[in-house]
Scaffold this motif. Structure first.
Motif, PDB file in Angstrom:
ATOM      1  N   LYS A  18       0.913  -1.218  -0.160  1.00  0.00           N
ATOM      2  CA  LYS A  18       0.018  -0.077  -0.013  1.00  0.00           C
ATOM      3  C   LYS A  18       0.778   1.219   0.127  1.00  0.00           C
ATOM      4  N   PHE A  19       1.955   1.199   0.776  1.00  0.00           N
ATOM      5  CA  PHE A  19       2.949   2.381   0.808  1.00  0.00           C
ATOM      6  C   PHE A  19       3.587   2.732  -0.362  1.00  0.00           C
ATOM      7  N   VAL A  24       4.193   5.618  -5.667  1.00  0.00           N
ATOM      8  CA  VAL A  24       4.101   5.589  -7.240  1.00  0.00           C
ATOM      9  C   VAL A  24       3.168   6.757  -7.461  1.00  0.00           C
ATOM     10  N   ARG A  25       1.900   6.880  -6.318  1.00  0.00           N
ATOM     11  CA  ARG A  25       1.009   7.882  -7.280  1.00  0.00           C
ATOM     12  C   ARG A  25       1.560   9.333  -6.842  1.00  0.00           C
ATOM     13  N   ALA A  26       2.053   9.335  -5.439  1.00  0.00           N
ATOM     14  CA  ALA A  26       2.762  10.803  -5.173  1.00  0.00           C
ATOM     15  C   ALA A  26       3.771  11.159  -6.091  1.00  0.00           C
ATOM     16  N   ILE A  27       4.808  10.185  -6.744  1.00  0.00           N
ATOM     17  CA  ILE A  27       5.850  10.571  -7.496  1.00  0.00           C
ATOM     18  C   ILE A  27       5.234  10.830  -8.688  1.00  0.00           C
ATOM     19  N   ASP A  28       4.155  10.207  -9.440  1.00  0.00           N
ATOM     20  CA  ASP A  28       3.412  10.535 -10.531  1.00  0.00           C
ATOM     21  C   ASP A  28       2.855  11.961 -10.586  1.00  0.00           C
TER      22      ASP A  28
END
Length: 172
Positions: A18-19, A24-28
């Motif tokens: 989950k982390f 990955v979403r934060a980096i995107d």
């Protein structure tokens, strides 16, 4: 006891997954917003510093004037202010960024002249490793230069459709 241990073993990998998905979403998202944010931040700094010069409220007027003593201070400071505001607005607008960044980097590189023209003001006791507040003010421009290079390198122009060979100018 082995069941509890194996249960916590399963929870940890799920939490890690989950982390990782969140990361990955934060980096995107950061990839999407970081370049425009950097462009706007640099633009705001340039508009702000330039505006202070234009209205005669900059705390660095004497410093700049003594770095470039062969120019008349009465027009030098406002002219630099106008130039910096133009760079800032162009950075915010985001057009012709390659040229804007090249001009910005050249302008910032020029600020290092103060280290040569005013070493007694930029260095403590003549020691080039010990900066004064003015010396630090100049050295921070290394970060702005790096930001300009990043923006120039990452700027992508909209692609133009290829012109068919039969329609190129000068080829009849």
């Amino acid at each position: 006891m082995p069941a509890a241990a194996s249960g916590s073993h399963r929870v940890l990998p799920a939490a890690v997954r989950k982390f990782q998905a969140l990361e990955v979403r934060a980096i995107d998202e950061l990839r999407r917003i970081s370049l425009p944010l950097l462009r706007w931040a640099v633009g705001i700094v340039f508009v702000w510093f330039g505006a202070l010069k234009l209205v005669g409220s900059t705390p660095v007027a004497d410093f700049v004037a003594h770095t470039l003593p062969w120019f008349n201070r009465a027009w030098l400071i406002p002219a630099l202010g106008l130039f910096e505001v133009a760079i800032g607005v162009a950075m915010i607008v985001g057009r012709f960024l390659t040229v804007v960044c090249a001009v910005m980097v050249a302008h910032l590189a020029g600020t290092f002249l103060s280290l040569v023209m005013q070493p007694e003001v930029t260095f403590q006791h003549g020691n080039p490793l010990m900066l004064t507040a003015e010396g630090e003010f100049v050295m921070k421009n290394l970060v702005l230069i790096a930001a300009g290079l990043v923006i120039a390198a990452r700027f992508t122009r909209p692609r133009r459709a290829a012109i068919p060979a039969s329609r190129r100018p000068g080829e009849d």
